[in-house]
Design a protein around this motif. Structure first.
Motif, PDB file in Angstrom:
ATOM      1  N   MET A  93     -15.538  -0.910   0.644  1.00  0.00           N
ATOM      2  CA  MET A  93     -14.475  -0.036   1.150  1.00  0.00           C
ATOM      3  C   MET A  93     -13.669   0.527  -0.011  1.00  0.00           C
ATOM      4  SD  MET A  93     -13.322  -2.230   4.499  1.00  0.00           S
ATOM      5  CE  MET A  93     -11.736  -1.529   4.746  1.00  0.00           C
ATOM      6  N   SER A  94     -12.963   1.637   0.253  1.00  0.00           N
ATOM      7  CA  SER A  94     -12.187   2.250  -0.825  1.00  0.00           C
ATOM      8  C   SER A  94     -10.967   1.393  -1.137  1.00  0.00           C
ATOM      9  CB  SER A  94     -11.747   3.659  -0.420  1.00  0.00           C
ATOM     10  OG  SER A  94     -10.672   3.571   0.496  1.00  0.00           O
ATOM     11  N   VAL A  95     -10.379   1.719  -2.274  1.00  0.00           N
ATOM     12  CA  VAL A  95      -9.157   1.041  -2.710  1.00  0.00           C
ATOM     13  C   VAL A  95      -8.070   1.204  -1.643  1.00  0.00           C
ATOM     14  CG1 VAL A  95      -7.310   1.255  -4.447  1.00  0.00           C
ATOM     15  CG2 VAL A  95      -9.712   1.200  -5.164  1.00  0.00           C
ATOM     16  N   LEU A  96      -7.902   2.434  -1.148  1.00  0.00           N
ATOM     17  CA  LEU A  96      -6.870   2.698  -0.131  1.00  0.00           C
ATOM     18  C   LEU A  96      -7.151   1.900   1.146  1.00  0.00           C
ATOM     19  CD1 LEU A  96      -4.345   4.523   0.528  1.00  0.00           C
ATOM     20  CD2 LEU A  96      -5.953   6.012   1.725  1.00  0.00           C
ATOM     21  N   GLU A  97      -8.413   1.899   1.573  1.00  0.00           N
ATOM     22  CA  GLU A  97      -8.758   1.177   2.815  1.00  0.00           C
ATOM     23  C   GLU A  97      -8.474  -0.323   2.689  1.00  0.00           C
ATOM     24  OE1 GLU A  97     -12.318   4.139   4.391  1.00  0.00           O
ATOM     25  OE2 GLU A  97     -12.774   2.517   2.997  1.00  0.00           O
ATOM     26  N   ASN A  98      -8.706  -0.850   1.493  1.00  0.00           N
ATOM     27  CA  ASN A  98      -8.432  -2.275   1.290  1.00  0.00           C
ATOM     28  C   ASN A  98      -6.962  -2.595   1.510  1.00  0.00           C
ATOM     29  OD1 ASN A  98     -10.494  -4.415   0.205  1.00  0.00           O
ATOM     30  ND2 ASN A  98     -11.224  -2.415  -0.485  1.00  0.00           N
ATOM     31  N   VAL A  99      -6.083  -1.691   1.098  1.00  0.00           N
ATOM     32  CA  VAL A  99      -4.643  -1.933   1.306  1.00  0.00           C
ATOM     33  C   VAL A  99      -4.302  -1.752   2.789  1.00  0.00           C
ATOM     34  CG1 VAL A  99      -2.302  -1.253   0.666  1.00  0.00           C
ATOM     35  CG2 VAL A  99      -4.109  -1.228  -1.043  1.00  0.00           C
ATOM     36  N   LEU A 100      -4.914  -0.751   3.424  1.00  0.00           N
ATOM     37  CA  LEU A 100      -4.640  -0.511   4.851  1.00  0.00           C
ATOM     38  C   LEU A 100      -5.003  -1.732   5.697  1.00  0.00           C
ATOM     39  CD1 LEU A 100      -5.811   3.191   5.162  1.00  0.00           C
ATOM     40  CD2 LEU A 100      -3.496   2.337   5.525  1.00  0.00           C
ATOM     41  N   VAL A 101      -6.063  -2.418   5.300  1.00  0.00           N
ATOM     42  CA  VAL A 101      -6.471  -3.620   6.029  1.00  0.00           C
ATOM     43  C   VAL A 101      -5.369  -4.681   6.001  1.00  0.00           C
ATOM     44  CG1 VAL A 101      -8.093  -5.570   5.975  1.00  0.00           C
ATOM     45  CG2 VAL A 101      -8.944  -3.247   5.749  1.00  0.00           C
ATOM     46  N   GLY A 102      -4.587  -4.661   4.933  1.00  0.00           N
ATOM     47  CA  GLY A 102      -3.510  -5.645   4.807  1.00  0.00           C
ATOM     48  C   GLY A 102      -2.314  -5.371   5.705  1.00  0.00           C
ATOM     49  N   SER A 128       1.231   4.722   7.672  1.00  0.00           N
ATOM     50  CA  SER A 128       0.629   3.560   7.009  1.00  0.00           C
ATOM     51  C   SER A 128      -0.078   3.982   5.730  1.00  0.00           C
ATOM     52  CB  SER A 128      -0.393   2.874   7.916  1.00  0.00           C
ATOM     53  OG  SER A 128       0.232   2.364   9.046  1.00  0.00           O
ATOM     54  N   GLU A 129      -0.749   5.143   5.803  1.00  0.00           N
ATOM     55  CA  GLU A 129      -1.465   5.629   4.616  1.00  0.00           C
ATOM     56  C   GLU A 129      -0.493   5.954   3.489  1.00  0.00           C
ATOM     57  OE1 GLU A 129      -5.425   7.401   6.768  1.00  0.00           O
ATOM     58  OE2 GLU A 129      -4.310   8.720   5.404  1.00  0.00           O
ATOM     59  N   VAL A 130       0.643   6.533   3.854  1.00  0.00           N
ATOM     60  CA  VAL A 130       1.654   6.856   2.838  1.00  0.00           C
ATOM     61  C   VAL A 130       2.152   5.566   2.190  1.00  0.00           C
ATOM     62  CG1 VAL A 130       3.977   7.811   2.482  1.00  0.00           C
ATOM     63  CG2 VAL A 130       2.328   9.021   3.936  1.00  0.00           C
ATOM     64  N   LYS A 131       2.421   4.561   3.029  1.00  0.00           N
ATOM     65  CA  LYS A 131       2.913   3.279   2.500  1.00  0.00           C
ATOM     66  C   LYS A 131       1.859   2.629   1.597  1.00  0.00           C
ATOM     67  CE  LYS A 131       5.776   2.024   6.306  1.00  0.00           C
ATOM     68  NZ  LYS A 131       5.503   1.448   7.610  1.00  0.00           N
ATOM     69  N   ALA A 132       0.603   2.712   2.033  1.00  0.00           N
ATOM     70  CA  ALA A 132      -0.479   2.116   1.228  1.00  0.00           C
ATOM     71  C   ALA A 132      -0.567   2.815  -0.122  1.00  0.00           C
ATOM     72  CB  ALA A 132      -1.802   2.225   1.980  1.00  0.00           C
ATOM     73  N   TYR A 133      -0.415   4.140  -0.089  1.00  0.00           N
ATOM     74  CA  TYR A 133      -0.459   4.906  -1.341  1.00  0.00           C
ATOM     75  C   TYR A 133       0.677   4.480  -2.267  1.00  0.00           C
ATOM     76  CZ  TYR A 133      -0.588   8.744  -4.636  1.00  0.00           C
ATOM     77  OH  TYR A 133      -0.656   9.458  -5.795  1.00  0.00           O
TER      78      TYR A 133
END
Ligand code: ATP
Length: 253
Positions: A93-102, A128-133
């Motif tokens: 999974m991408s770096v961003l997706e890994n954070v979204l999973v959290g 959520s994507e903005v926060k993950a970024y």
């Protein structure tokens, strides 16, 4: 003021006693290190605090609330997040997706949003994507957000694990050997990141670590385990000069 009270934790695996009556009091917003030789019982201790293992006996209190019996995801919702000794990322999974999973909210929102195409939930997903970024920016990985996790350097993977742990909005963060396998430059960056996170996220941090330079630089309190038992605890300057600790651990390096 203490945030976490661990009282007399014991863990037996059949005939092996991995932890015997290990207690510690963790002050809010402090950095505590758990050190000791290989096999001393450090990871088992973290596993009990985070609900991976149930203690054979003993009590874990977070803000005076008992955590015994909770599953790892329930402990996480109470505010304790962790990273692992062996990096556990979703490597494809991408770096961003890994954070979204959290992010707890993301999983629910994402699924419902996809199933029913609800604009409000899509909006929550975007947030959520903005926060993950932002978290990726924080740990210095924003330029790599679309990269597969498996393509990151070792140090970057460890930072990604930290970003994912932060995504759960913890009050207590447990880091299991965060500097393992890092070169001196990466370790130095990690040291700064840990200090910054404690301050800016108002975190209480507990780390297992073998890099004594890092441990002595950032910890206010150190707990030393040997053969499953606590043999000492105190401030870095006391631990460094404690003959029992030198004999069991520090003298071997
Ligand atoms: P290291 O620094 O090498 O990671 P550690 O201090 O984290 O070591 P633990 O991994 O907690 O030590 O192991 C403590 C003891 O408990 C060891 O003897 C280990 O073999 C044993 N142990 C840990 N997990 C289990 C398990 N699931 N089943 C049986 N024995 C276990």
């Amino acid at each position: 003021m203490s945030i976490l009270e661990v009282q007399n934790l014991t863990k037996k695996f059949g005939g092996i006693t991995a932890n015997q009556d290990v207690s510690m009091t963790v002050e809010k917003n402090s950095i505590t290190a758990v050190i000791g030789p290989n096999g001393a019982g450090k990871t088992t201790y973290f596993n009990m605090i985070t609900g991976v293992y149930q203690p054979t006996s003993g009590t874990i209190l977070l803000n005076n609330e008992k955590l015994n019996g909770l599953k790892p995801h329930e402990v996480s919702k109470k505010g304790i997040a962790r990273t692992f000794q062996n990096i556990r990322l979703f490597s494809e999974m991408s770096v961003l997706e890994n954070v979204l999973v959290g992010m707890h909210t993301h999983i629910k929102a994402g699924l419902i949003g996809i199933l029913f195409n609800l604009p409000a939930i899509r909006k929550e997903e975007k947030a959520s994507e903005v926060k993950a970024y932002q978290l990726l920016e924080y740990v210095g990985l924003a330029p790599l957000l679309n990269e597969k996790a498996c393509n990151l350097s070792y140090g970057a993977q460890r930072r990604l694990e930290i970003a994912r742990a932060l995504a759960a909005k913890p009050t207590v963060l447990l880091l299991d050997e965060p500097a393992a396998g890092m070169n001196p430059k990466e370790t130095n960056e990690l040291t700064q990141l840990i200090k910054k996170m404690r301050q800016e996220y108002n975190l209480t941090i507990i780390l297992i670590e073998h890099d004594m330079k890092l441990v002595m630089e950032i910890s206010e309190h150190i707990v030393v385990l040997d053969h499953g038992e606590k043999i000492a605890e105190g401030k870095p300057e006391h631990i460094r000069n404690n003959p029992k600790v030198i004999e069991a651990y520090l003298g071997s390096g």
